[in-house]
Scaffold this motif. Structure first.
Motif, PDB file in Angstrom:
ATOM      1  N   UNK A  37      21.289 -18.939  22.063  1.00 42.60           N
ATOM      2  CA  UNK A  37      22.578 -19.422  22.577  1.00 42.60           C
ATOM      3  C   UNK A  37      22.864 -18.886  23.973  1.00 42.60           C
ATOM      4  N   UNK A  38      22.414 -17.659  24.245  1.00 44.13           N
ATOM      5  CA  UNK A  38      22.686 -17.053  25.549  1.00 44.13           C
ATOM      6  C   UNK A  38      21.747 -17.575  26.640  1.00 44.13           C
ATOM      7  N   UNK A  39      20.486 -17.790  26.288  1.00 50.23           N
ATOM      8  CA  UNK A  39      19.470 -18.024  27.320  1.00 50.23           C
ATOM      9  C   UNK A  39      18.928 -19.445  27.375  1.00 50.23           C
ATOM     10  N   UNK A  40      18.902 -20.154  26.241  1.00 53.51           N
ATOM     11  CA  UNK A  40      18.292 -21.482  26.200  1.00 53.51           C
ATOM     12  C   UNK A  40      19.354 -22.581  26.139  1.00 53.51           C
ATOM     13  N   UNK A  41      20.346 -22.400  25.315  1.00 43.74           N
ATOM     14  CA  UNK A  41      21.362 -23.447  25.104  1.00 43.74           C
ATOM     15  C   UNK A  41      22.031 -23.897  26.403  1.00 43.74           C
ATOM     16  N   UNK A  42      22.441 -22.978  27.310  1.00 44.71           N
ATOM     17  CA  UNK A  42      23.068 -23.452  28.565  1.00 44.71           C
ATOM     18  C   UNK A  42      22.161 -24.368  29.375  1.00 44.71           C
ATOM     19  N   UNK A  43      20.840 -24.197  29.259  1.00 43.85           N
ATOM     20  CA  UNK A  43      19.899 -25.037  30.008  1.00 43.85           C
ATOM     21  C   UNK A  43      19.709 -26.407  29.349  1.00 43.85           C
ATOM     22  N   UNK A  44      20.085 -26.518  28.072  1.00 46.45           N
ATOM     23  CA  UNK A  44      19.925 -27.774  27.338  1.00 46.45           C
ATOM     24  C   UNK A  44      21.193 -28.612  27.306  1.00 46.45           C
TER      25      UNK A  44
ATOM     26  N   UNK B  35      10.038 -17.235  29.486  1.00 47.24           N
ATOM     27  CA  UNK B  35      10.631 -17.833  30.675  1.00 47.24           C
ATOM     28  C   UNK B  35      11.537 -18.954  30.190  1.00 47.24           C
ATOM     29  N   UNK B  36      12.820 -18.722  30.276  1.00 52.97           N
ATOM     30  CA  UNK B  36      13.783 -19.596  29.597  1.00 52.97           C
ATOM     31  C   UNK B  36      13.759 -21.041  30.080  1.00 52.97           C
ATOM     32  N   UNK B  37      13.602 -21.346  31.362  1.00 53.56           N
ATOM     33  CA  UNK B  37      13.482 -22.762  31.756  1.00 53.56           C
ATOM     34  C   UNK B  37      12.299 -23.459  31.090  1.00 53.56           C
ATOM     35  N   UNK B  38      11.192 -22.725  30.931  1.00 55.99           N
ATOM     36  CA  UNK B  38      10.024 -23.309  30.280  1.00 55.99           C
ATOM     37  C   UNK B  38      10.287 -23.537  28.789  1.00 55.99           C
TER      38      UNK B  38
ATOM     39  N   UNK C   2      13.218 -24.098  27.437  1.00 58.85           N
ATOM     40  CA  UNK C   2      14.149 -25.221  27.338  1.00 58.85           C
ATOM     41  C   UNK C   2      13.428 -26.552  27.519  1.00 58.85           C
ATOM     42  N   UNK C   3      12.526 -26.623  28.488  1.00 58.43           N
ATOM     43  CA  UNK C   3      11.791 -27.862  28.730  1.00 58.43           C
ATOM     44  C   UNK C   3      10.880 -28.196  27.559  1.00 58.43           C
ATOM     45  N   UNK C   4      10.256 -27.188  26.979  1.00 54.23           N
ATOM     46  CA  UNK C   4       9.397 -27.394  25.813  1.00 54.23           C
ATOM     47  C   UNK C   4      10.204 -27.941  24.643  1.00 54.23           C
ATOM     48  N   UNK C   5      11.414 -27.445  24.455  1.00 50.90           N
ATOM     49  CA  UNK C   5      12.244 -27.917  23.341  1.00 50.90           C
ATOM     50  C   UNK C   5      12.697 -29.360  23.553  1.00 50.90           C
ATOM     51  N   UNK C   6      12.976 -29.721  24.781  1.00 49.36           N
ATOM     52  CA  UNK C   6      13.354 -31.113  25.063  1.00 49.36           C
ATOM     53  C   UNK C   6      12.196 -32.055  24.728  1.00 49.36           C
ATOM     54  N   UNK C   7      10.977 -31.598  24.992  1.00 48.91           N
ATOM     55  CA  UNK C   7       9.796 -32.446  24.779  1.00 48.91           C
ATOM     56  C   UNK C   7       9.332 -32.471  23.324  1.00 48.91           C
ATOM     57  N   UNK C   8       9.589 -31.392  22.578  1.00 50.74           N
ATOM     58  CA  UNK C   8       9.012 -31.292  21.228  1.00 50.74           C
ATOM     59  C   UNK C   8      10.046 -31.247  20.102  1.00 50.74           C
ATOM     60  N   UNK C   9      11.250 -30.808  20.384  1.00 49.93           N
ATOM     61  CA  UNK C   9      12.259 -30.635  19.320  1.00 49.93           C
ATOM     62  C   UNK C   9      13.312 -31.734  19.365  1.00 49.93           C
TER      63      UNK C   9
END
Length: 435
Positions: free
Chosen positions: A107-114, A390-393, A395-402
């Motif tokens: 929630x602190x590091x990935x969610x804001x980027x998504x 690396x949080x941007x990576x 986040x991008x991985x989750x957009x592509x796979x999750x």
């Protein structure tokens, strides 16, 4: 031939049935039985942060939700605590704590980027992910009532003390949005025109704004549960290693964290209409001005924690009172009055202690600059979750796979809908069984 009537004849009297005495909560059918609960607990596993939100992760969230509901049901009906027994048997407290820290970091590091990318497309899935932390801490809140849980946690509870310290600090932050709330259209003084304006404002909210509102509501719920856990940590401190006790007294100074919660409680608020509300079982409830001094279970938690922090020998041996701590602690002395003492008699001991402390000379705070070494145990679990990420990576991985689907064609959401198909979930989760 009819029997003669006498004073012991009960043939014409309606007999009370056994079910007449059963508490309403015990009429609720169990969500899980012993065997199913054991299978659920045994199957729990640790995920990598990049796996948060996957189908496997959502299935585990569903299991945690059921375990949480059943644990609350057991507590409310004074039934056998087989959910807790299963966690201890299969040594899954570690997994529960890991999952709690994992979702906090996400929630602190990935969610804001998504948020910007997924808002409006995966709102429901994101909501369940955000709510996962509330489910876990709600379950842990039930477990922490028991002293042997603190014994079983051992030094792993360093992580829990750090987690609770972060939540209490956030709760004390008056600039945080906990006290910003929607205007109630039923408030006295609200005109038809202002009610229409209020409705229009709600309708005009963007999906991103809706998620931010849910985030704040869930975060308040989590921080409130952290207060209860902090109280239990203080109560059962003598069952935990000294390293954990040191974390409570030296690193986070729980005693001073509770002082602002007593002075400016986030669970009491006054609406624009002048009405007062208190948070009761995670629901805002209107309170008449004459009843404002009646203490709720939640309001009693900080006072209980302060009592244990001052009275327990394990804290008295380690907690060094200086002038700063003394002045901060005496700030709450004015709130102890006769009405408070009637409701919380143990406050008499705190009152007497503070009166003696007020006339006692204590040393000034000293710098640690003269210390040669200062050792502090590292929070290993949290460090391991964050290491090399690396949080941007991520986040991008989750957009592509999750998050490859939308809410409309999300099969995992259908399974979650089955869990909330009746009112049982809300009835159990919204109820705080511990005192």
């Amino acid at each position: 031939m009819a029997r003669p009537a006498h004073q012991w004849d009960t043939s014409g009297v309606k007999h009370m049935k056994i079910e007449d005495e059963v508490l309403p909560a015990s009429n609720v059918a169990p969500i899980l039985d012993h065997m199913e609960a054991e299978r659920y607990v045994e199957s729990l596993k640790k995920f990598d942060i990049s796996e948060v939100g996957t189908s496997q992760w959502m299935e585990q969230h569903r299991k945690f939700e059921k375990l949480n509901i059943q644990a609350h049901q057991n507590a409310m009906t004074n039934s056998e605590e087989f959910i807790l027994a299963s966690f201890l048997t299969f040594n899954k407290l570690d997994t529960l704590l890991h999952d709690l820290l994992l979702i906090e970091i996400w929630k602190e590091s990935v969610y804001p980027l998504l948020l910007e990318t997924l808002a409006g497309r995966n709102n429901m899935r994101l909501y369940f992910i955000l709510y996962h932390e509330a489910t876990l801490i709600n379950l842990l809140e039930v477990f922490m009532y028991y002293r042997h849980v603190c014994e079983a946690g051992g030094e792993k509870f360093l992580e829990l003390v750090d987690y609770v310290g972060r939540k209490l600090t956030r709760l004390n932050n008056t600039s945080y949005e906990f006290r910003q709330h929607d205007v109630d259209p039923d408030d006295v003084g609200m005109t038809a025109e202002s009610a229409k304006s209020f409705a229009a404002t709600l309708e005009a909210r963007s999906p991103e704004e809706e998620l931010k509102k849910h985030f704040m509501d869930i975060e308040l719920r989590i921080c409130i549960s952290a207060v209860s856990i902090a109280r239990f940590l203080s109560e059962h401190a003598d069952a935990m290693p000294l390293s954990v006790v040191s974390r409570i007294t030296d690193t986070h100074d729980f005693l001073l964290l509770f002082v602002p919660l007593i002075e400016n409680p986030p669970w009491t608020r006054r609406l624009n209409s002048g009405k007062w509300q208190k948070l009761v079982d995670h629901k805002w409830t209107e309170v008449k001005p004459i009843d404002l001094l009646k203490i709720t279970k939640l309001e009693g938690q900080p006072w209980l924690a302060v009592y244990y922090l001052l009275a327990k020998e394990v804290f008295r041996e380690r907690y060094f009172l200086n002038s700063f701590r003394k002045n901060q602690l005496l700030r709450v002395r004015k709130y102890i009055n006769e009405l408070m003492l009637d409701q919380l008699p143990f406050l008499a001991d705190i009152q007497r202690y503070m009166d003696e402390l007020a006339v006692t000379e204590v040393p000034e705070p000293t710098s640690l600059g003269n210390s040669v070494f200062l050792f502090q145990q590292v929070a290993v679990m949290r460090e391991a979750i964050q290491k090399g990420k690396k949080w941007p990576e991520v986040a991008q991985l989750q957009i592509q796979t999750v998050f490859t689907m939308t809410d409309k064609n999300d099969k995992d959401l259908l399974m979650m809908a089955d869990l909330y198909s009746d009112d049982l979930g809300d009835a159990m989760v919204d109820t705080d069984p511990v005192v």
